[in-house]
Motif scaffolding. Structure first.
Motif, PDB file in Angstrom:
ATOM      1  N   ASP A 157       0.834  -1.199   0.000  1.00 27.11           N
ATOM      2  CA  ASP A 157       0.000   0.000   0.000  1.00 27.11           C
ATOM      3  C   ASP A 157       0.872   1.253   0.000  1.00 27.11           C
ATOM      4  O   ASP A 157       0.493   2.277  -0.567  1.00 27.11           O
ATOM      5  CB  ASP A 157      -0.902   0.008   1.235  1.00 27.11           C
ATOM      6  CG  ASP A 157      -1.862  -1.160   1.242  1.00 27.11           C
ATOM      7  OD1 ASP A 157      -2.839  -1.112   0.484  1.00 27.11           O
ATOM      8  OD2 ASP A 157      -1.613  -2.126   1.990  1.00 27.11           O
ATOM      9  N   SER A 209      -1.566   8.337   7.330  1.00 26.77           N
ATOM     10  CA  SER A 209      -2.198   9.228   6.358  1.00 26.77           C
ATOM     11  C   SER A 209      -2.942   8.460   5.268  1.00 26.77           C
ATOM     12  O   SER A 209      -2.502   7.403   4.815  1.00 26.77           O
ATOM     13  CB  SER A 209      -1.143  10.125   5.705  1.00 26.77           C
ATOM     14  OG  SER A 209      -1.727  10.925   4.694  1.00 26.77           O
ATOM     15  N   HIS A 210      -4.079   9.037   4.835  1.00 28.83           N
ATOM     16  CA  HIS A 210      -4.854   8.457   3.740  1.00 28.83           C
ATOM     17  C   HIS A 210      -4.866   9.377   2.519  1.00 28.83           C
ATOM     18  O   HIS A 210      -5.556   9.101   1.543  1.00 28.83           O
ATOM     19  CB  HIS A 210      -6.293   8.205   4.194  1.00 28.83           C
ATOM     20  CG  HIS A 210      -6.404   7.237   5.333  1.00 28.83           C
ATOM     21  ND1 HIS A 210      -6.162   5.890   5.191  1.00 28.83           N
ATOM     22  CD2 HIS A 210      -6.700   7.435   6.647  1.00 28.83           C
ATOM     23  CE1 HIS A 210      -6.327   5.285   6.359  1.00 28.83           C
ATOM     24  NE2 HIS A 210      -6.648   6.197   7.257  1.00 28.83           N
ATOM     25  N   GLU A 211      -4.085  10.468   2.578  1.00 26.00           N
ATOM     26  CA  GLU A 211      -4.083  11.442   1.491  1.00 26.00           C
ATOM     27  C   GLU A 211      -2.740  11.456   0.769  1.00 26.00           C
ATOM     28  O   GLU A 211      -1.686  11.245   1.385  1.00 26.00           O
ATOM     29  CB  GLU A 211      -4.377  12.844   2.026  1.00 26.00           C
ATOM     30  CG  GLU A 211      -5.756  12.991   2.648  1.00 26.00           C
ATOM     31  CD  GLU A 211      -6.015  14.421   3.079  1.00 26.00           C
ATOM     32  OE1 GLU A 211      -5.974  15.310   2.204  1.00 26.00           O
ATOM     33  OE2 GLU A 211      -6.241  14.646   4.278  1.00 26.00           O
TER      34      GLU A 211
END
Length: 292
Positions: A58, A114-116
Motif C-alpha cells: 500500500d 495518512s490516507h491522502e
C-alpha cells in the motif's frame, strides 16, 4: 495494510539503528504487515521493483537522502506506488521543499496513518535518468564530483572544494531548444529544476513548483564573491536574490553542449554529456501527505 520500509544505512553518515527498531516496533504493535529493505549499492532499484511486484504494498517509505529517493523513482512511478520520504542524507533539499521538519519518528507515524496523497511531477533526462528535485551541469556538478572523491567529509571539506571550483570557474556554450523558444547562452552552470533549493538550503529557482507540469532551466552566467555571500544569506532570508541568473520554463527541452559537461542529480554524479533531452512526467509520483 502492507508497507515496504527502505533504509539507506550509509546516507548522511547517520546511524539509523534506533529508528529502524522504532519503526519495526510501531508496525508490529499496529498489526501492520511490512518488509524491510536495506540498500547495498548493488541492484537496489531492481530488488525494490521485485519486492513491489511480489508484495503489492500500500505504501513504500524511504529513509535516506535525495539521491536515495531518486534511485527508486522508476519502479515507484511504474507501479503508481504511494511513497513517503524521511530525509536522513547528505543532500536534503527535498526536506525544505516538502517542509519535512518533524522528527523521523513523527514523520514515519504520519506516513503510516495518512490516507491522502499529492501527485508530483518527475523529470526525465534522456529517457534514462529520473529525478524529483534538482540536477545541473557545470560548476556545481564538478564540485560534487570532487567532494565525492575526497576521503574526508564535513563542511570544511565541502568549503575546500567550493573555493577551488570558484577560483577556476569556466564558462561554456549552451544551446537550449524548448517547446516554447530557442536560446543560445554562455554560463558557468545550467540547473534543471523541478524544485527550488539545493540540499544546502540555498535557493536557486524562486518560481518552481513540483506539481505545475513544467520545469525551469536556470543559467548561471557568472559568479563573483558578492554573489556567493548573497547566496549564503538567501538560505536564511529569501529577500536576498542571487545575481546573474536567467530562468526559462518548459515542458520539454533539448540541451546541446560543444564541450562535454558533467551532470549531477541531487548530489549523485552521473557522467559527462554533450546532449540532454529533458521532459516532465506530469503528476507521475504519488507522495503521501504528512500534514493533515
Amino acid at each position: 495494510m502492507k508497507i515496504i520500509l527502505v533504509i539507506n544505512p550509509i546516507s548522511g553518515d547517520k546511524n539509523k539503528t534506533v529508528f529502524i527498531d522504532f519503526a519495526k516496533g510501531f508496525m508490529d504493535n499496529s498489526k501492520i504487515d511490512f518488509e524491510l529493505y536495506k540498500t547495498t549499492g548493488h541492484r537496489d532499484c531492481e530488488k525494490l521493483n521485485q519486492l513491489i511486484v511480489k508484495h503489492t504494498p500500500d505504501k513504500v517509505i524511504i529513509v535516506g537522502g535525495d539521491g536515495t529517493l531518486n534511485l527508486f523513482l522508476k519502479p515507484l512511478v511504474e507501479h503508481k506506488t504511494k511513497v513517503g520520504f524521511i530525509p536522513m542524507g547528505s543532500a536534503n533539499g527535498l526536506a525544505a521543499e516538502f517542509n519535512l521538519t518533524k522528527t523521523a519518528r513523527i514523520l514515519f507515524k504520519k506516513y503510516v496513518q495518512s490516507h491522502e496523497t499529492k501527485a508530483l511531477d518527475v523529470l526525465s533526462i534522456n529517457d534514462e535518468h529520473l529525478f524529483l528535485h534538482l540536477g545541473d551541469i557545470g560548476a556545481n556538478a564538478n564540485l560534487v564530483a570532487n567532494y565525492d572523491k575526497d576521503e574526508e567529509r564535513g563542511m570544511f571539506t565541502y568549503a575546500k572544494h567550493f573555493w577551488s571550483e570558484f577560483q577556476n570557474l569556466k564558462s561554456f556554450e549552451i544551446d537550449i531548444k524548448t517547446d516554447r523558444m530557442q536560446y543560445e547562452r554562455k554560463g558557468v552552470m545550467l540547473a534543471i529544476c523541478n524544485g527550488k533549493k539545493f540540499g544546502t538550503g540555498i535557493p536557486l529557482n524562486t518560481i518552481g513548483k513540483m506539481d505545475d507540469g513544467i520545469f525551469e532551466l536556470v543559467v548561471v552566467k557568472a559568479m563573483d564573491f558578492t554573489d556567493l555571500i548573497k547566496a549564503t544569506l538567501s538560505k536564511f532570508d529569501e529577500d536576498h536574490k542571487v545575481k546573474n541568473l536567467e530562468t526559462f520554463q518548459a515542458k520539454t527541452a533539448t540541451i546541446k553542449l560543444k564541450q562535454p559537461q558533467l551532470l549531477q542529480i541531487d548530489g549523485e554524479v552521473v557522467k559527462e554529456f554533450t546532449k540532454l533531452e529533458v521532459k516532465v512526467l506530469d503528476e507521475a509520483l504519488s507522495f503521501i501527505k504528512h500534514q493533515t
